[in-house]
Design a protein around this motif. Structure first.
Motif, PDB file in Angstrom:
ATOM      1  N   CYS A  45       0.852  -1.189   0.000  1.00 35.58           N
ATOM      2  CA  CYS A  45       0.000   0.000   0.000  1.00 35.58           C
ATOM      3  C   CYS A  45       0.887   1.237   0.000  1.00 35.58           C
ATOM      4  O   CYS A  45       2.107   1.148   0.134  1.00 35.58           O
ATOM      5  N   TYR A  75     -12.581   8.934  -0.518  1.00 33.69           N
ATOM      6  CA  TYR A  75     -13.091   7.628  -0.110  1.00 33.69           C
ATOM      7  C   TYR A  75     -14.317   7.233  -0.929  1.00 33.69           C
ATOM      8  O   TYR A  75     -14.571   6.046  -1.172  1.00 33.69           O
ATOM      9  N   LYS A  78     -15.017   5.404  -6.450  1.00 30.85           N
ATOM     10  CA  LYS A  78     -14.897   3.972  -6.689  1.00 30.85           C
ATOM     11  C   LYS A  78     -14.740   3.751  -8.190  1.00 30.85           C
ATOM     12  O   LYS A  78     -15.718   3.663  -8.930  1.00 30.85           O
ATOM     13  N   HIS A  79     -13.518   3.700  -8.622  1.00 35.88           N
ATOM     14  CA  HIS A  79     -13.247   3.507 -10.049  1.00 35.88           C
ATOM     15  C   HIS A  79     -11.969   2.692 -10.177  1.00 35.88           C
ATOM     16  O   HIS A  79     -10.995   2.922  -9.456  1.00 35.88           O
ATOM     17  N   GLU A  80     -11.972   1.734 -11.112  1.00 36.81           N
ATOM     18  CA  GLU A  80     -10.841   0.828 -11.225  1.00 36.81           C
ATOM     19  C   GLU A  80      -9.546   1.513 -11.657  1.00 36.81           C
ATOM     20  O   GLU A  80      -8.464   0.975 -11.476  1.00 36.81           O
ATOM     21  N   GLU A  84      -7.601   2.967  -4.693  1.00 39.43           N
ATOM     22  CA  GLU A  84      -8.639   2.914  -3.653  1.00 39.43           C
ATOM     23  C   GLU A  84      -8.128   3.539  -2.359  1.00 39.43           C
ATOM     24  O   GLU A  84      -7.013   3.255  -1.909  1.00 39.43           O
ATOM     25  N   LYS A  86      -7.999   3.652   1.476  1.00 39.80           N
ATOM     26  CA  LYS A  86      -8.195   2.567   2.435  1.00 39.80           C
ATOM     27  C   LYS A  86      -8.436   3.062   3.865  1.00 39.80           C
ATOM     28  O   LYS A  86      -9.300   2.547   4.561  1.00 39.80           O
ATOM     29  N   GLN A 103      -3.481   4.382   0.854  1.00 37.86           N
ATOM     30  CA  GLN A 103      -4.106   4.130  -0.443  1.00 37.86           C
ATOM     31  C   GLN A 103      -3.595   2.834  -1.060  1.00 37.86           C
ATOM     32  O   GLN A 103      -2.536   2.328  -0.704  1.00 37.86           O
ATOM     33  N   GLU A 104      -4.359   2.328  -2.007  1.00 39.36           N
ATOM     34  CA  GLU A 104      -3.965   1.158  -2.791  1.00 39.36           C
ATOM     35  C   GLU A 104      -2.671   1.457  -3.548  1.00 39.36           C
ATOM     36  O   GLU A 104      -2.483   2.556  -4.062  1.00 39.36           O
TER      37      GLU A 104
END
Length: 487
Positions: A45, A75, A78-80, A84, A86, A103-104
């Motif tokens: 992360c 937060y 939500k999109h690929e 993301e 966290k 974050q991701e």
């Protein structure tokens, strides 16, 4: 003054959970670290430190509240293609309070790194990047957010799926700036000089078209291999990049509008740009199908010669007249079908910058050769059946249909199963409403990555190339499944 912090040592564990691997960045409001989440099987992360310049603990608390509000906005995204969000991490190191955004981690290389490694990007690569990112920007803007910091540094070519991801939103900097400004400190600019437009750099104002400007500035940097300071004349407020990159007039026009000095002169939203790009790049097979459908409406009519095309334009004729004369015109229809198939092959050589037949172009050629007889036969049958009801004539129609099928049967050396697979791929591309040229170009790049020895080889229908064709189909189907899951 509160806000400065020391570099954390590698291996230290924060909040009894996050193990620091290494520092990967540093900005005006703190450092960024790559870490492992020990509560999630050491999943990697990113920890972004928040350390604004403030005078006392009260100001720090105010800054943290504003930061939490901005983090809450992140937060909800939500999109690929966006990392993301966290968690917010509050911890202490050597008695000092620290605040991090967790974050991701997106594994891959930034587009800046790719530019340094491989040199200038091609037009097709840049078009693909823009068309991949425009839906992401449209999503962000629909959430009433502006990214504010698009640049090659903040775009990552994701290793997992070979797609671009957008990182490092500027809204966190906005939160720190708001507090720093209220305390009379100098603020850090939100956005990179050269990539962000004037209205953003001078007054902090930003609109959806400000992100489009930054995306276009990124595009011309990738096309030319030069940074914006070498391409932009600040005194005149004009870009001078076209002499350093050979692109189509249409792409140049689109980028010119995206880079307009005045916000009102730019495209106002991402969907508008995407529509313009897609509209100008119709599928080769789509355009041929449209011409075939015009052709089979009334083959009786007088054919006009055209020096620029081997396909004649035929005007519409009443259905009854068409029916009466269909038999006399079978040879003409057959000739046109064959001519169209030949045109498909010749069109490939006319594609911009094409030096050889690419796998996707070969697939379109094969698909076109397969569907042309079917389209003509189907259209002819439907016109005849809708116009004739007498049983006696129906017998003649049956014979006519047989003659049509016999006459315009174009040989294709692949199996019907493989031909059906090609048509299925093409139909799925059309159903997703994505540009076939851009999509198949993406398939080609992955194919050549796996089989670099095929880079200068024209793919054919021979059994020798069967394994390569199968792999190409598999890559296309895998990418289509990814697109379909996104819906």
């Amino acid at each position: 003054m509160i806000g400065t912090s020391s570099k954390l040592p590698n291996g230290i564990i924060l909040g009894d959970r996050y193990r620091i691997i290494k520092q990967i960045g540093q900005g005006g409001f703190g450092r960024t670290y790559l870490a492992e989440d020990t509560h999630r099987y050491d999943e990697k992360c990113v920890l972004k430190e928040f350390a604004p310049l403030v005078e006392n603990d009260a100001d720090l608390q105010k800054a943290e509240k504003l930061f939490e509000r901005e983090a809450g906005i992140l937060y909800k995204l939500k999109h690929e293609r966006i990392p993301e969000f966290k968690a917010l991490l509050r911890t202490k190191v050597n008695g000092k309070k620290l605040l991090f955004l967790v974050q991701e981690y997106i594994e891959g290389k930034t587009y800046y790194d790719l530019l340094q490694e491989q040199g200038k990007f091609t037009e097709s690569e840049v078009i693909e990047l823009i068309t991949e990112l425009l839906p992401v920007l449209e999503y962000i803007h629909q959430q009433n957010l502006i990214h504010r910091d698009i640049s090659p540094d903040n775009l990552i070519y994701r290793r997992a799926d070979k797609k671009p991801a957008l990182i490092d939103f500027g809204c966190v900097k906005l939160a720190a700036n708001a507090v720093s400004r209220s305390q009379g400190f100098l603020v850090t600019l939100v956005g990179k000089k050269g990539y962000a437009p004037e209205e953003q750099m001078r007054s902090g104002s930003a609109f959806p078209c400000s992100d489009l400007y930054a995306l276009a500035a990124t595009a011309v940097t990738l096309l030319t291999g030069e940074t914006p300071d070498k391409l932009y004349d600040a005194h005149q407020g004009k870009w001078h990049w076209q002499e350093r990159a050979k692109v189509s007039p249409h792409l140049a026009k689109v980028l010119h509008k995206m880079l307009a000095y005045r916000p009102s002169d730019r495209y106002q939203n991402a969907s508008e740009v995407l529509k313009i790009l897609n509209k100008h790049q119709p599928s080769l097979v789509n355009s041929l199908i449209s011409r075939i459908q015009t052709l089979v409406v009334a083959p009786k009519n007088r054919v006009s010669s055209n020096n620029n095309s081997s396909i004649s334009h035929i005007e519409k004729q009443p259905t009854l007249q068409f029916t009466r004369r269909i038999t006399n015109n079978l040879s003409r229809v057959s000739t046109k079908a064959i001519a169209i198939s030949q045109v498909v092959s010749r069109q490939v050589n006319k594609l911009p910058y094409a030096r050889r037949i690419r796998p996707w172009q070969w697939v379109l050629i094969t698909i076109a050769a397969a569907i042309i007889p079917g389209i003509i036969t189907f259209s002819t049958i439907q016109n005849i059946r809708s116009a004739i009801s007498l049983s006696g004539i129906r017998n003649s129609v049956s014979k006519t249909i047989y003659v049509i099928r016999k006459t315009i049967n174009l040989p294709v050396s692949i199996t019907s199963r493989e031909r059906n697979q090609q048509q299925d791929i093409y139909q799925r591309v059309q159903a997703l409403n994505i540009d076939s040229g851009i999509f198949f170009g993406q398939v080609d790049r992955e194919f050549y990555r796996q089989y670099p020895e095929m880079e200068n080889v024209a793919l054919t229908n021979s059994t020798e190339h069967l394994k390569y064709r199968r792999r190409w189909y598999q890559i296309a189907e895998d990418l289509l499944r990814q697109r379909e899951r996104e819906l």
